[in-house]
Structures are given as structure tokens and as C-alpha cells.
Design a protein around this motif. Structure first.
Motif, PDB file in Angstrom:
ATOM      1  N   THR A 163       0.819  -1.212   0.000  1.00 35.64           N
ATOM      2  CA  THR A 163       0.000   0.000   0.000  1.00 35.64           C
ATOM      3  C   THR A 163       0.852   1.261   0.000  1.00 35.64           C
ATOM      4  N   LEU A 164       1.770   1.367   0.933  1.00 31.97           N
ATOM      5  CA  LEU A 164       2.591   2.567   1.029  1.00 31.97           C
ATOM      6  C   LEU A 164       3.549   2.679  -0.150  1.00 31.97           C
ATOM      7  N   ALA A 165       4.137   1.576  -0.551  1.00 31.62           N
ATOM      8  CA  ALA A 165       5.108   1.598  -1.648  1.00 31.62           C
ATOM      9  C   ALA A 165       4.479   2.011  -2.971  1.00 31.62           C
ATOM     10  N   THR A 166       3.196   1.694  -3.152  1.00 31.97           N
ATOM     11  CA  THR A 166       2.526   2.015  -4.416  1.00 31.97           C
ATOM     12  C   THR A 166       1.849   3.383  -4.405  1.00 31.97           C
ATOM     13  N   GLY A 167       1.758   4.019  -3.239  1.00 29.71           N
ATOM     14  CA  GLY A 167       1.118   5.329  -3.161  1.00 29.71           C
ATOM     15  C   GLY A 167      -0.387   5.271  -3.161  1.00 29.71           C
ATOM     16  N   THR A 168      -0.970   4.175  -2.670  1.00 25.27           N
ATOM     17  CA  THR A 168      -2.432   4.015  -2.688  1.00 25.27           C
ATOM     18  C   THR A 168      -3.038   4.051  -1.292  1.00 25.27           C
ATOM     19  N   PHE A 169      -2.302   4.594  -0.334  1.00 25.08           N
ATOM     20  CA  PHE A 169      -2.855   4.750   1.003  1.00 25.08           C
ATOM     21  C   PHE A 169      -3.931   5.831   0.978  1.00 25.08           C
ATOM     22  N   LEU A 170      -5.088   5.533   1.554  1.00 28.56           N
ATOM     23  CA  LEU A 170      -6.215   6.467   1.513  1.00 28.56           C
ATOM     24  C   LEU A 170      -6.178   7.376   2.734  1.00 28.56           C
ATOM     25  N   ASP A 171      -5.260   8.337   2.723  1.00 27.56           N
ATOM     26  CA  ASP A 171      -5.241   9.312   3.802  1.00 27.56           C
ATOM     27  C   ASP A 171      -6.531  10.110   3.762  1.00 27.56           C
ATOM     28  N   LEU A 172      -7.002  10.528   4.906  1.00 32.27           N
ATOM     29  CA  LEU A 172      -8.304  11.177   5.014  1.00 32.27           C
ATOM     30  C   LEU A 172      -8.290  12.537   4.323  1.00 32.27           C
ATOM     31  N   VAL A 173      -9.249  12.766   3.435  1.00 33.19           N
ATOM     32  CA  VAL A 173      -9.332  14.034   2.718  1.00 33.19           C
ATOM     33  C   VAL A 173     -10.583  14.806   3.081  1.00 33.19           C
ATOM     34  N   MET A 174     -11.344  14.282   4.037  1.00 34.16           N
ATOM     35  CA  MET A 174     -12.606  14.897   4.420  1.00 34.16           C
ATOM     36  C   MET A 174     -12.378  16.264   5.076  1.00 34.16           C
ATOM     37  N   SER A 175     -13.149  17.260   4.685  1.00 31.28           N
ATOM     38  CA  SER A 175     -12.956  18.618   5.173  1.00 31.28           C
ATOM     39  C   SER A 175     -13.778  18.929   6.418  1.00 31.28           C
ATOM     40  N   ASN A 176     -14.919  18.263   6.596  1.00 29.08           N
ATOM     41  CA  ASN A 176     -15.755  18.531   7.766  1.00 29.08           C
ATOM     42  C   ASN A 176     -15.687  17.366   8.746  1.00 29.08           C
ATOM     43  N   ASN A 177     -15.404  17.670  10.000  1.00 30.10           N
ATOM     44  CA  ASN A 177     -15.283  16.666  11.056  1.00 30.10           C
ATOM     45  C   ASN A 177     -14.308  15.545  10.704  1.00 30.10           C
ATOM     46  N   PRO A 178     -13.069  15.864  10.334  1.00 34.09           N
ATOM     47  CA  PRO A 178     -12.128  14.818   9.902  1.00 34.09           C
ATOM     48  C   PRO A 178     -11.752  13.832  10.987  1.00 34.09           C
ATOM     49  N   THR A 179     -11.973  14.178  12.268  1.00 34.72           N
ATOM     50  CA  THR A 179     -11.595  13.251  13.335  1.00 34.72           C
ATOM     51  C   THR A 179     -12.661  12.205  13.616  1.00 34.72           C
ATOM     52  N   VAL A 180     -13.830  12.345  13.010  1.00 38.04           N
ATOM     53  CA  VAL A 180     -14.917  11.399  13.270  1.00 38.04           C
ATOM     54  C   VAL A 180     -14.616  10.050  12.626  1.00 38.04           C
ATOM     55  N   PHE A 181     -14.052  10.072  11.428  1.00 38.53           N
ATOM     56  CA  PHE A 181     -13.842   8.844  10.666  1.00 38.53           C
ATOM     57  C   PHE A 181     -12.363   8.512  10.545  1.00 38.53           C
ATOM     58  N   ASP A 182     -12.068   7.243  10.658  1.00 39.88           N
ATOM     59  CA  ASP A 182     -10.711   6.742  10.448  1.00 39.88           C
ATOM     60  C   ASP A 182     -10.505   6.388   8.976  1.00 39.88           C
ATOM     61  N   SER A 183     -11.515   5.807   8.357  1.00 41.80           N
ATOM     62  CA  SER A 183     -11.458   5.473   6.933  1.00 41.80           C
ATOM     63  C   SER A 183     -12.875   5.336   6.405  1.00 41.80           C
ATOM     64  N   MET A 184     -13.059   5.590   5.116  1.00 41.73           N
ATOM     65  CA  MET A 184     -14.423   5.646   4.592  1.00 41.73           C
ATOM     66  C   MET A 184     -14.564   5.072   3.185  1.00 41.73           C
ATOM     67  N   SER A 185     -13.715   4.151   2.788  1.00 43.53           N
ATOM     68  CA  SER A 185     -13.805   3.608   1.432  1.00 43.53           C
ATOM     69  C   SER A 185     -14.780   2.436   1.386  1.00 43.53           C
ATOM     70  N   PHE A 186     -15.501   2.341   0.282  1.00 41.00           N
ATOM     71  CA  PHE A 186     -16.547   1.330   0.140  1.00 41.00           C
ATOM     72  C   PHE A 186     -16.332   0.361  -1.032  1.00 41.00           C
ATOM     73  N   ALA A 187     -15.942   0.860  -2.199  1.00 40.68           N
ATOM     74  CA  ALA A 187     -15.953  -0.002  -3.386  1.00 40.68           C
ATOM     75  C   ALA A 187     -14.754   0.284  -4.297  1.00 40.68           C
ATOM     76  N   PRO A 188     -13.729  -0.594  -4.313  1.00 43.59           N
ATOM     77  CA  PRO A 188     -12.569  -0.409  -5.194  1.00 43.59           C
ATOM     78  C   PRO A 188     -12.706  -1.156  -6.518  1.00 43.59           C
ATOM     79  N   ARG A 189     -11.970  -0.674  -7.510  1.00 47.64           N
ATOM     80  CA  ARG A 189     -11.985  -1.329  -8.825  1.00 47.64           C
ATOM     81  C   ARG A 189     -10.704  -0.966  -9.581  1.00 47.64           C
ATOM     82  N   PHE A 190     -10.040  -1.978 -10.140  1.00 49.10           N
ATOM     83  CA  PHE A 190      -8.943  -1.742 -11.074  1.00 49.10           C
ATOM     84  C   PHE A 190      -9.515  -1.705 -12.486  1.00 49.10           C
TER      85      PHE A 190
END
Length: 604
Positions: free
Chosen positions: A220-247
């Protein structure tokens, strides 16, 4: 009805003609709810107030021919109960084969996202399963007959950690093009549920490939695909929020990209750099504007030959932040345009899984997605879910120009339960796409497509030899009529998630009234390109990847590139036959001759 097995004049291709020619007008086609007679009956979960919120967002389904008998089966997950394997009987019904597949004491856990894939290229489908409120996931290895052994830890794929995991969908793809499938797994978790402060569990795992097939390493880190939080409102509420990935290879540069539908404005697009790393191109591509991204589907909705991206979200007129779905049209050069309103697909209630598929076989992709939410745990505002408990499943018909019309009622789509997963498959082999929907806290729904095959169709199964065994990322272009070369149908074999579900891997094309496909071109992820001509409609074509690099150049179709192909090419050139255009650029030229030379010299 009839069934004819015959060899085409192209090596590695088997054609099964399984349907009838187009009959009457396709206006009469409909979906029929056949759940009660199908043998599929289970309660996904008994909803209890006070459970973790994710329990109400659960319920997965995976489809594929798990026992290799030629019929597509179903695997479903249940929260707090054993998962179920349904084998397809071939007569429109399914049999619960859970103990056959998993033994007399199958696992009981809070399982959630399931995805099938041939991770070791041995010709059978294995199953990866995420789970909720646990600290590891599961990987079931198939012995080829539909009997599975759990081997996640032994293969480095269990994501073991001291933190509580809340896993959702899984996407398989060969991002490094080594011929073996890698996977990305998503997670939706509150910060308060991660008391250890561990990194989120949205991760990319690389298949170790030929050296150790079906074993994985976290990159994950080596490929640059870590999903750091980009949420602008209440960023401390969620640790992660991804639902559906696709290549999926959106820019058609030969390297599969990664897209992720994510909640609270966290949907992402990562462009594949071709060197084992990715670059976040979300903002520059004009995507990621969906405020509550849930489900996701990719397809050429406007018939221009490239892949577009649809993301489900939440729509509520009174709350402007809940501004509905997104349809991103690809315009080339890694740029999309938001055409949601122009296409008429913004309002879909509380959306989850979605699929762009040609349900009426008229040559364009319709759109279907499930939706709903019906809970109010103590820590959540009950009023925030008003109006979503009985959301109807959405079905939009495409007019051929990319404009959609709601036809759910007309087509018999009546499910109003709390839908989560939705997948398409031709479970009865009649040439039209059926639909299976999982409902959180309720019974599922199986819709049989009745009359979609009034129009002609073509189905293509891919088997990679140089590429991964399933041929995931093979890009198929169908030209039904060479006299209309601008009318092309495209499909990418895809290992991604619709949200807790995935479609059957067989490529499905609606041909309308065309009785054959004049040209079928398969661009394999290896770079090998295969061309089939004069493929009959209403047939299932099983195509094996040839060993030659570039265009096949097997002009006479005898399975080898020999001097006789040069003679056949000269004859085609002199008589203006289409076979002389080996690279499908619309002209017979020395370039086509060069393709024969290259493959002849390579010993193909």
C-alpha cells in the motif's frame, strides 16, 4: 431451442450457440421475481438496535462457476451466521451446498465483502472475504470442485492486526501486469472504533506471482495508494471511509488504474504510473465530487468507445449536501465531465451497488442500482434516515444516446428492502442478464430477465495464458457491422466491486437485430491482440489467449502464423477482403504485412 458446439476458423476459440434469433419487439421484456422458486432463501441478518453501525451496511454476494460444471453459482455472506454457497442446478434453481464446500461446521462470523478470483492461475475461483468488528479476513482456496480451504494467514492475505477491522468490498486486478491477480480491500470505520490508532485497512496487496502464486505482500505505502483522510468537515470522526474499489484501465495506456468509491467526499482515482506506483489524479480528472460515494460501476454508457464512471450516493432535496449520484463521462486525456443531470441519473435515494449493463440487448448500457437504509442506532439521529426505509431499486433505460429514463415499474423492478449488493449474471444461460440483490436484514431477490433475449446477443469468456487466467483487463471491442465502423461496443473484463458484489466475468454484448459480429477484437493485458471475424449472434464464445505478441496475423485461421498466411493476406489484399486489415485501422497497408513478419519470426 438448440445448442450447437462448433469450432470457428480462429485458433483457441470455441463457440456455443445457445439461443434463438431475435423474436418480437423488445418492448415486452421484463424482470420476474423468481426468488421463491429458485431455492435461494436466507435471512442476511436480524437487525438489532445498538449494534455497530456497519452491521446495517452489510450483505455481500459473489458469483462464478465455483464447481466448474459450466453453470454460474452464488456465494453470499451473512452477519453473525454462516455464509452460504448455492450451486446452480442448471434448471433455474439452486441448491444449498455450504457443507459440501466448507464442511460440516462452516465458519460463523461477521463476514461482509466477498469477491471471487483465480488468485493462483489454476483454473478455479477462490473467494476472498472481509469481515466486520474482527482483526483479520479470510481467503478460501478452491480445489477445483467447489470444495474450499481457508488459507488467508498462510498466504499473507489475512490483514491480521490488533485493531478492529471493518472491511467492505474487494477489487481484484493485475496492476503490475505480471500475469497474477492482486487485490485492494476497502474499510469504513469510525475513529472511535480504532482505539489502537492502527493504520486503516484499505490496502493494496500484491500477488507474489510465479515465484509464489497466490501469496501476497502489502504494498500500500510503496505504491502510493494509502487512503489518507481528505474529508474537510469533522475529519476526526472517521478513520477510513472507502466502500468499493476497482482496477480498470480508464486512460487505455495498458496499465490498470485504481478507482475507489468513498463516503464523505473521499472517492479517489489513482492513475497507474506503469512502474509499480500510482498517482492520485482525482482533482485534476474532475471526479470525486460525489459527497457520499457508496457503489460504483464502469461502462461505455454513451457509445464513444471509452469507459465512463458512475458512483452512487445519497439524494435528498431538502439537504443540499445530499446531492445524489454522479456520472462521470470520460473525455480523454485523463479528464472527465460530470454529466449526471444531462443523463438524468442524479436521484437514486440512498444508493449502494450499481451496474451498467445491457439488459434488453439493444446495444447500449442501461443502469440499475439498489438502495435503502432502515435503522437508527442510539448514536445516530433517526431523523437523518427518514424517507429511505422503503427506497425502490432504480432501473434506468438508455435511449442509445446516453439519456436515461426511469423504467423500474415498467420492467417489474419492485424491491424496496434495504438493498446493498447487486450483481448481474446469466444464471439460466438464455442470453440475457439476470439480477441478484442482497438486502441487509432481509431476504434477497433474484430477478430473472424475461424477454431481454428478444434482441440478439454475444457473450465472451476469456482465458488468459500469458495474462492472468481469467483475462481480467482484457479489453474487447465488437464491431457488429463493418459497414458501420463507427458503431462499436466495448467491454473490459473486470474484477472490481459494485459494492459488496461483482458481476459475472463473462463479457456480455447486446447486438440488437444484427445476426453476427463482423469483427471482435480482444486486447489482452499482456499486449497480445486477437481478432475474430464473422462471429454468429446468440453464441457464447470461449477464447483462449494466443501466444503471439501484437496482432495474431493468422489470416487463414489454421492456428499458426506460416507462409500460407502471407499468401492468404495477398489474396485478401488483391480482392479487397476484410482479412487483409490485420490491425483494424480501416485500411490494408504494409503495416498489416509487418504484423505477419513479426509473428512469423517469433515462431508463433
Amino acid at each position: 431451442m438448440y445448442r450447437l458446439m462448433t469450432r470457428m476458423s480462429t485458433a483457441g476459440v470455441l463457440v456455443a450457440v445457445t439461443g434463438m434469433a431475435a423474436q418480437s419487439s423488445a418492448q415486452s421484456w421484463t424482470f420476474t421475481d423468481v426468488t421463491a422458486t429458485s431455492g435461494i432463501s436466507y435471512l442476511q441478518h436480524t437487525l438489532v438496535s445498538g449494534e455497530e453501525q456497519q452491521a446495517y451496511y452489510s450483505g455481500s454476494a459473489s458469483c462464478g462457476d465455483f464447481n466448474n460444471d459450466g453453470w454460474v453459482d452464488l456465494f453470499v455472506t451473512r452477519y453473525g451466521d454462516s455464509d452460504i454457497m448455492y450451486f446452480n442446478n442448471g434448471d433455474g434453481t439452486f441448491t444449498d451446498a455450504t457443507t459440501t464446500s466448507f464442511g460440516e461446521t462452516p465458519l460463523v462470523a461477521n463476514t461482509n465483502g466477498a469477491q471471487a478470483a483465480d488468485i493462483d492461475n489454476d483454473g478455479d475461483l477462490d473467494i476472498y472475504v472481509t469481515a466486520l468488528d474482527v482483526n483479520h479476513y479470510y481467503l478460501y482456496i478452491n480445489d477445483g470442485t467447489g470444495v474450499f480451504t481457508e488459507e488467508a494467514a498462510a498466504r499473507g492475505a489475512d490483514l491480521f492486526g490488533i485493531d478492529r477491522h471493518f472491511g467492505y468490498s474487494v477489487g481484484f486486478g493485475d496492476y503490475d501486469l505480471d500475469g497474477y491477480l492482486d487485490f485492494y480491500t476497502s474499510e469504513w470505520r469510525f475513529d472511535s472504533q480504532n482505539l489502537t490508532g492502527a493504520p486503516q485497512n484499505s490496502k493494496l496487496y500484491r500477488n507474489q506471482g510465479a515465484a509464489n502464486p497466490g501469496h501476497f505482500t502489502d504494498v500500500t505505502l510503496a505504491t502510493g495508494t494509502f487512503l489518507d483522510l481528505v474529508m474537510s468537515n469533522n475529519p476526526t470522526v472517521f478513520d477510513s471511509m472507502s466502500f468499493a474499489p476497482r482496477f480498470t484501465d480508464l486512460d487505455r495506456d495498458g496499465h490498470p488504474d485504481l478507482i475507489v468509491a468513498g463516503d464523505h467526499g473521499t472517492s479517489r482515482l489513482f492513475w497507474n504510473n506503469g512502474d509499480g506506483t500510482f498517482t492520485d489524479g482525482t482533482d485534476a480528472a474532475n471526479v470525486g465530487t460525489d459527497t457520499f460515494g457508496m457503489g460504483s460501476t464502469v461502462g461505455d454508457y454513451d457509445g464513444d468507445g471509452d469507459l465512463d464512471w458512475f458512483v452512487t450516493s445519497i439524494y435528498e432535496l431538502e439537504r443540499r449536501v445530499r446531492d445524489g449520484n454522479r456520472l462521470y463521462r470520460y473525455d480523454g486525456n485523463r479528464v472527465f465531465t460530470d454529466v449526471t443531470d444531462d443523463a438524468g441519473v442524479r436521484e437514486g435515494y440512498w444508493g449502494w451497488a450499481a451496474s451498467l449493463s445491457d439488459f434488453d440487448n439493444d446495444g447500449d448500457l442501461d443502469l440499475m442500482h439498489t438502495n435503502g437504509i432502515d435503522f437508527a442506532p442510539p448514536h445516530y439521529n433517526p431523523s437523518s434516515h427518514d424517507g429511505y426505509a422503503d427506497d425502490p431499486t432504480m432501473f434506468w433505460s438508455n435511449d442509445g444516446a446516453g439519456n436515461f429514463t426511469d423504467e423500474a415499474a415498467l420492467r417489474g423492478v419492485t424491491d424496496t428492502a434495504s438493498g446493498k449488493g447487486l450483481l448481474t449474471f446469466d444464471y439460466d444461460k438464455d442470453g440475457d442478464l439476470d439480477v441478484f440483490i442482497t438486502n441487509s436484514g432481509a431476504q434477497p431477490v433474484l430477478y430473472r430477465n424475461d424477454g431481454g433475449n428478444d434482441n440478439n446477443w454475444l457473450r465472451i469468456e476469456t482465458q488468459g495464458t500469458v495474462s492472468n487466467r481469467e483475462g481480467i483487463h482484457a479489453f474487447i471491442t465488437v464491431t457488429p457491422d463493418s459497414a458501420m465502423p463507427s458503431k462499436k461496443l466495448v467491454h473490459e473484463i473486470d474484477g472490481g466491486s459494485n459494492f459488496l458484489s461483482h458481476n459475472e466475468r463473462t463479457a456480455h454484448f447486446g447486438l440488437g437485430t444484427d445476426t453476427e459480429a463482423d469483427v471482435v477484437m480482444i486486447e489482452w493485458p499482456s499486449g497480445i491482440v486477437q481478432v475474430l471475424r464473422d462471429v454468429p449472434a446468440n453464441s457464447l464464445i470461449q477464447v483462449v489467449e494466443p501466444p503471439c505478441i501484437g496482432y495474431l496475423a493468422d489470416v487463414n485461421g489454421d492456428g499458426a502464423v506460416t507462409p500460407s498466411d502471407f499468401t492468404a493476406w495477398i489474396n485478401a489484399y488483391n480482392n479487397s477482403l476484410p482479412e487483409c486489415d490485420q490491425n483494424l485501422d480501416g485500411a490494408c497497408s504494409p503495416t498489416d504485412f509487418a504484423g505477419w513478419i513479426n509473428n512469423f519470426n517469433a515462431g508463433c
